[in-house]
Structure formats: C-alpha cells, structure tokens
Design a protein around this motif. Structure first.
Motif, PDB file in Angstrom:
ATOM      1  N   UNK B 202       0.831  -1.206   0.000  1.00  0.00           N
ATOM      2  CA  UNK B 202       0.000   0.000   0.000  1.00  0.00           C
ATOM      3  C   UNK B 202       0.867   1.258   0.000  1.00  0.00           C
ATOM      4  N   UNK B 203       2.201   1.032   0.109  1.00  0.00           N
ATOM      5  CA  UNK B 203       3.132   2.158   0.012  1.00  0.00           C
ATOM      6  C   UNK B 203       4.403   1.671  -0.661  1.00  0.00           C
ATOM      7  N   UNK B 204       5.062   2.579  -1.350  1.00  0.00           N
ATOM      8  CA  UNK B 204       6.346   2.226  -1.948  1.00  0.00           C
ATOM      9  C   UNK B 204       7.405   3.196  -1.426  1.00  0.00           C
ATOM     10  N   UNK B 205       8.541   2.647  -1.002  1.00  0.00           N
ATOM     11  CA  UNK B 205       9.708   3.479  -0.743  1.00  0.00           C
ATOM     12  C   UNK B 205      10.679   3.227  -1.893  1.00  0.00           C
ATOM     13  N   UNK B 206      10.940   4.248  -2.685  1.00  0.00           N
ATOM     14  CA  UNK B 206      11.916   4.107  -3.752  1.00  0.00           C
ATOM     15  C   UNK B 206      13.236   4.696  -3.245  1.00  0.00           C
ATOM     16  N   UNK B 207      14.234   3.817  -3.101  1.00  0.00           N
ATOM     17  CA  UNK B 207      15.502   4.244  -2.487  1.00  0.00           C
ATOM     18  C   UNK B 207      16.553   4.412  -3.565  1.00  0.00           C
ATOM     19  N   UNK B 208      17.106   5.601  -3.672  1.00  0.00           N
ATOM     20  CA  UNK B 208      18.263   5.759  -4.550  1.00  0.00           C
ATOM     21  C   UNK B 208      18.995   7.039  -4.192  1.00  0.00           C
ATOM     22  N   UNK B 209      20.282   7.029  -4.456  1.00  0.00           N
ATOM     23  CA  UNK B 209      21.108   8.202  -4.224  1.00  0.00           C
ATOM     24  C   UNK B 209      20.917   8.807  -2.828  1.00  0.00           C
ATOM     25  N   UNK B 211      18.634   8.892  -0.840  1.00  0.00           N
ATOM     26  CA  UNK B 211      17.321   9.424  -0.480  1.00  0.00           C
ATOM     27  C   UNK B 211      16.234   8.357  -0.590  1.00  0.00           C
ATOM     28  N   UNK B 212      15.117   8.601   0.116  1.00  0.00           N
ATOM     29  CA  UNK B 212      13.964   7.717  -0.015  1.00  0.00           C
ATOM     30  C   UNK B 212      12.796   8.537  -0.544  1.00  0.00           C
ATOM     31  N   UNK B 213      12.268   8.083  -1.675  1.00  0.00           N
ATOM     32  CA  UNK B 213      11.105   8.736  -2.237  1.00  0.00           C
ATOM     33  C   UNK B 213       9.904   7.892  -1.869  1.00  0.00           C
ATOM     34  N   UNK B 214       8.936   8.497  -1.197  1.00  0.00           N
ATOM     35  CA  UNK B 214       7.832   7.728  -0.626  1.00  0.00           C
ATOM     36  C   UNK B 214       6.528   8.065  -1.334  1.00  0.00           C
ATOM     37  N   UNK B 215       5.731   7.028  -1.631  1.00  0.00           N
ATOM     38  CA  UNK B 215       4.422   7.304  -2.205  1.00  0.00           C
ATOM     39  C   UNK B 215       3.423   6.251  -1.766  1.00  0.00           C
ATOM     40  N   UNK B 216       2.164   6.654  -1.619  1.00  0.00           N
ATOM     41  CA  UNK B 216       1.138   5.661  -1.300  1.00  0.00           C
ATOM     42  C   UNK B 216       0.259   5.400  -2.530  1.00  0.00           C
ATOM     43  N   UNK B 217       0.601   6.051  -3.632  1.00  0.00           N
ATOM     44  CA  UNK B 217      -0.111   5.786  -4.881  1.00  0.00           C
ATOM     45  C   UNK B 217       0.662   4.693  -5.624  1.00  0.00           C
ATOM     46  N   UNK B 224       3.012   5.403 -13.921  1.00  0.00           N
ATOM     47  CA  UNK B 224       3.537   6.682 -14.358  1.00  0.00           C
ATOM     48  C   UNK B 224       4.120   7.468 -13.178  1.00  0.00           C
ATOM     49  N   UNK B 225       5.304   7.080 -12.732  1.00  0.00           N
ATOM     50  CA  UNK B 225       5.861   7.732 -11.543  1.00  0.00           C
ATOM     51  C   UNK B 225       6.200   9.201 -11.803  1.00  0.00           C
ATOM     52  N   UNK B 226       5.992  10.023 -10.784  1.00  0.00           N
ATOM     53  CA  UNK B 226       6.323  11.442 -10.978  1.00  0.00           C
ATOM     54  C   UNK B 226       7.774  11.715 -10.564  1.00  0.00           C
ATOM     55  N   UNK B 227       8.527  10.636 -10.291  1.00  0.00           N
ATOM     56  CA  UNK B 227       9.935  10.789  -9.953  1.00  0.00           C
ATOM     57  C   UNK B 227      10.765  10.308 -11.147  1.00  0.00           C
ATOM     58  N   UNK B 228      11.611  11.152 -11.674  1.00  0.00           N
ATOM     59  CA  UNK B 228      12.342  10.843 -12.915  1.00  0.00           C
ATOM     60  C   UNK B 228      13.230   9.616 -12.772  1.00  0.00           C
ATOM     61  N   UNK B 229      13.925   9.541 -11.629  1.00  0.00           N
ATOM     62  CA  UNK B 229      14.834   8.421 -11.418  1.00  0.00           C
ATOM     63  C   UNK B 229      14.041   7.111 -11.357  1.00  0.00           C
ATOM     64  N   UNK B 230      12.876   7.150 -10.713  1.00  0.00           N
ATOM     65  CA  UNK B 230      12.019   5.964 -10.617  1.00  0.00           C
ATOM     66  C   UNK B 230      11.534   5.557 -12.004  1.00  0.00           C
ATOM     67  N   UNK B 231      11.190   6.532 -12.801  1.00  0.00           N
ATOM     68  CA  UNK B 231      10.722   6.269 -14.168  1.00  0.00           C
ATOM     69  C   UNK B 231      11.817   5.534 -14.936  1.00  0.00           C
ATOM     70  N   UNK B 232      13.006   6.052 -14.817  1.00  0.00           N
ATOM     71  CA  UNK B 232      14.159   5.458 -15.486  1.00  0.00           C
ATOM     72  C   UNK B 232      14.387   4.021 -14.993  1.00  0.00           C
ATOM     73  N   UNK B 233      14.307   3.843 -13.651  1.00  0.00           N
ATOM     74  CA  UNK B 233      14.520   2.525 -13.049  1.00  0.00           C
ATOM     75  C   UNK B 233      13.481   1.524 -13.553  1.00  0.00           C
ATOM     76  N   UNK B 234      12.215   1.944 -13.526  1.00  0.00           N
ATOM     77  CA  UNK B 234      11.128   1.028 -13.910  1.00  0.00           C
ATOM     78  C   UNK B 234      11.197   0.680 -15.396  1.00  0.00           C
ATOM     79  N   UNK B 235      11.686   1.596 -16.214  1.00  0.00           N
ATOM     80  CA  UNK B 235      11.748   1.338 -17.649  1.00  0.00           C
ATOM     81  C   UNK B 235      12.820   0.285 -17.956  1.00  0.00           C
TER      82      UNK B 235
END
Lengths: 259, 241
Positions: B202-209, B211-217, B224-235
């Motif tokens: 129900x939540x994702x912590x995206x960890x990189x560099x 930092x932790x980017x947190x979202x519950x969506x 369609x992540x609004x975090x560029x690094x996450x977008x790159x990672x998922x692709x």
C-alpha cells in the motif's frame, strides 16, 4: 575403474609388500630379532617403567590440551569483546603479547625458561611444570584456531540470532560457538597430535615420559637400534590410532554441516 | 509504529542514507525498491538497528531504539534474510524455539505447540525434526519466516526474501508473505519482484542516491511515476516480473 578403489588396491598391496618384506626379514633373522626383543623388553621392571612413561606422556598431553583449550577460548573471546575502555585495551594487549611470544619461540626454550627461570625455586613435580608450559603454548595456538573457526561462520548467523532478540553473548554461545567448534575440530585434532609428539621433550626438565623411558632403557642395554626403532613404531601407532579416532568423530560432527 | 527521524547512515565516511525521515504505520505493507547499491538493504537493516545510524533516531511505538533496549525491541520486530540464516546445527524445531524459550517469552511446551501451528501454516509440519541442510531453499525460507513469527512480532522486515531462490520456489515463499499481509501484519519488504510489490503493497519506498522517495499511490508509481529516477529505473526492468 574408480580412482578411490584404485587407490585402495595400490595402498593395500603396498602394505602387503611391506609386511612381506618385514616377515621375511624376521624369519631370516628370527633368532637375532627375538633375542634383541627379549633382551630389551622381557623384564617386568622395564615394562613397568615404559608403562609409567606412557602414562606420564598421556597425562601431560591430555592435561595440557585441556588447559590449552581453556586458555585458547578465553584468549579468543577476550579479543572479541566490544569494549574500548583503557582497561580493556590493556588486557587485550596482554593477551596479544602472550600469543605472539608463545607462537614466536620454540617449545623447548619455553619449557626451559619456565622450569629453570620462572619456577627456579619450585620443588614439586616436573610434570606439573610440563603441563603448565605445554598448556600455555597450546593455548596460543588454540586461540588462533578458534578465531579461524568463528570467522568461518557467516556473518548473517549472528545477525539472524540478534534480530530474534538474543543478546550478543547468548548468540555467541548458542549459535556461533557450536558451529565454530565444528569448523575448528580438524585443526584442534591436529593440535592434539602435535602436542602428543612434542611432549617427547619433557625429558629436558627431568620428567619421565615415554621417550625418556625408552632412552633410559637403551642406555642400560646399549641396544640403541632395537629400542629406538620400537620407540618410533610405538609413537607412530599411537598417532595413527588418534588420527583414526578423530576422523570418526569428525564424520559424526559433519553430519549436519552447512550445505 | 516504526519511525525514522533524520537518520543518516554511513560506512567508512561514505554516506549511504542521508537525513531520512519516514513512518511505517500499523497495517502498512511497504515495498522497498530501487537500483542495486542504492541503500535498500541498509534502510531495512537500520529499522531494527542491525545497522547503527550515524545520526538521527529510530523509534518503535514511540520509543527510541538504543543499545540498552535493543534486544527487548527486536523481540517485536521479526526479520527474514536473503540467505535464510537458519542455524545449521539445530533441527527445524530447535531453530524456531531457541529464541522464545531462551528469552522466556514462553515455556518450552507452549513454544513447541505454537511452532507446530506455524509450521503447519507454512506447510512444513513434516520437516519439524529435519536439519536445515536437508531442505530446499524455498523450504528454508518458509521456516525462517515461521521462526520469526513464533516471536509474535508486530512488524516483519523482509530483506530480499526470494533473491537467493531458484525460480520455481519463489511462489511458495511469496504465498506465505501474501498470507501474512492478508492477515493484517505490518510488513516492510525489500524486493525485486515488481509484480508482487504492486499487488500487496500500500506504500512504496523508492531508495536511490541516499534518499527515499515515498508514495502511497502504488499503481500510479508503477504506471507513471512522478519521480524521474524511478521512471528510469522502472523502464529498465521487466514489469511482469
């Protein structure tokens, strides 16, 4: 043909040939060899003296090995204590010096210094000093063996144990040390055998062990050939017996080794 | 339930996580994902102080974890490792009851009873007297989970629980975690199984560099992540994995 089987055939046939040569020589020189053995080993007193020597050797080996295990364990655990107070640092350094001194000098020299210098005025049994010296020497080696055994246990084992809520010492005792002991067993067995062989120098301080009993016998009968060869055979057979015994124990221990 | 307050972690002057603040709430299922070497494992290990932060605090139910209370606190935080870490010299049953009995959480008879119930739940009751060496990876991991559960924890941490498994054994372990999630256990899981993360979290912590980017969506994050690094990672990863 399998390599293991081949090796067995080769080693058995070599043993057979050796035995054959031995028996032939014995038959040819039956009288001479028999006479020599009778001359040297027939008196009851001789047998008693040799047996006493064997008992002393066993006593020094077993007692000093036990002392070595204890000292080695303590030394190894002291090194692992996570405490950087002044006192602890001093204690750790004392143990470090102990290990490097006893590993860095020949056993004979340690024995002589402990008997003739440190315990100059000691009037008790030389055997006691021998046990102490060999125990101290063995402890230095055993501590390194234990250290290797502990280091060979994967780091994750400690983490898993700690994450279950067990304390450091509890984890050490119930999880790490049983595995470390199993890792260390072959080296410990080796140390025991080394110790057994090395105790043949206790004659330097006048303690009568198996080798000194043989030497006394040879000095009395002047038949050095027979006595020394029999002495060699006795030592070899005993070491061989220990090796077999330890292999058996090792097999039992490794039943549930890590896969 | 578990809170990180301005946590910084570094090894030998190299900063791995920098000034992280986040809160795990009761009932959360949190997927911790991100590129290798980004600090995911360090983050989850900081949560039960297997890694000690250089600065900042870790609070469990409002109480800061410290050297003094850490053993007591860990009784309530279960952890499962990538390499299973069953104790090879003990049988399955003894692996499980070692900690609860030594820590006097329960007496031996109760511990054995409860261990049997948990083993049954992970489908391995018949292995109760087996040694870890005779089990498959999937079986070992299910027992590691049961071992952690026997302490009756309120939070379960999983550090890449399926990464060391052969592919055909991944499902049996994920099923156990799925089952736990459906029963309301609070879970943090470091994983590369994106499909699984998307399904249960129900939540994702995206960890990189650091930092932790947190979202519950969660769905939004994967589509369609609004975090560029996450977008790159998922692709760069297989979305059906």
């Amino acid at each position: 043909m399998k390599a293991g089987l081949k090796n067995k055939i080769v080693s058995l046939s070599m043993l057979g040939i050796a035995l054959g040569i031995f028996v032939t020589l014995y038959l040819f020189n039956f009288k001479a060899i028999n006479d020599a053995l009778v001359l040297n080993f027939s008196s009851k007193k001789t047998v008693e003296q040799l047996f006493e020597g064997l008992l002393n050797t066993a006593l020094v080996t077993v007692a000093s090995f036990a002392l070595g295990l204890l000292l080695g364990m303590i030394t190894c655990l002291v090194e692992k204590i996570d405490n950087d107070s002044w006192w602890m640092m001093a204690i750790k350094n004392i143990f470090k010096i102990y290990v490097s001194v006893f590993r860095g000098t020949p056993m004979v020299i340690q024995l002589l210094i402990i008997y003739f210098v440190v315990f100059m005025d000691f009037t008790g049994s030389a055997l006691l000093i021998a046990i102490l010296s060999f125990g101290l020497n063995s402890g230095a080696y055993v501590s390194e063996i234990f250290r290797g055994g502990i280091n060979a246990v994967p780091k994750g084992q400690m983490e898993a144990s700690r994450s279950l809520g067990l304390s450091y010492s509890s984890s050490m005792f119930h999880v790490i040390l049983p595995q470390a002991f199993r890792n260390a067993f072959p080296s410990l067995a080796n140390e025991f055998i080394t110790l057994f062989k090395e105790t043949s120098i206790v004659g330097f301080i006048g303690a009568v062990d198996l080798s000194l009993a043989f030497r006394k016998l040879a000095n009395a009968t002047f038949d050095y050939n027979t006595v020394y060869i029999v002495m060699g055979i006795v030592y070899f057979l005993l070491v061989y017996l220990f090796t077999l015994l330890f292999k058996l124990i090792e097999k039992g221990l490794s039943k549930h080794a890590r896969t | 339930m578990l809170e990180l307050k301005n946590v910084t972690v570094s090894f030998n002057d190299q900063t791995i996580l920098e000034d992280i603040s986040l809160e795990v709430e009761k009932g959360d299922i949190i997927a911790i994902i991100g590129p290798s070497g980004g600090g995911k494992s360090t983050l989850i290990r900081t949560m039960n102080m297997l890694v000690t932060p250089k600065s900042g605090e870790v609070l469990f139910k409002g109480e800061a974890l410290s050297k003094q209370n850490i053993n007591k606190m860990r009784e309530n935080i279960g952890m499962v490792f990538q390499q299973f870490e069953l104790f090879p010299h003990l049988t399955v049953l003894k692996n499980m009851i070692l900690a609860p009995v030594k820590l006097k959480k329960m007496d031996k008879v109760t511990a054995i009873e409860k261990a049997k119930v948990l083993l049954d739940r992970v489908g391995l009751l018949d292995k109760i007297n087996a040694y870890p060496g005779s089990l498959s990876g999937g079986q070992k991991q299910r027992i590691a989970i049961a071992r952690a559960l026997l302490m009756n924890p309120e939070l379960m941490l999983f550090d890449e629980p399926t990464s060391a498994l052969d592919p055909e054994m991944v499902k049996e372990v994920l099923d156990v975690i799925r089952d736990l999630a459906s029963q309301g256990m609070t879970i943090c899981i470091v994983t590369h199984m994106m499909g699984f993360a998307r399904e249960v979290a129900n939540k994702v912590y995206f960890v990189h560099d650091k930092q932790v980017y947190e979202t519950s969506d969660v769905d939004g994050f994967f589509t369609n992540p609004d975090n560029d690094r996450a977008k790159d990672f998922l692709s760069h990863i297989n979305p059906n994995n």
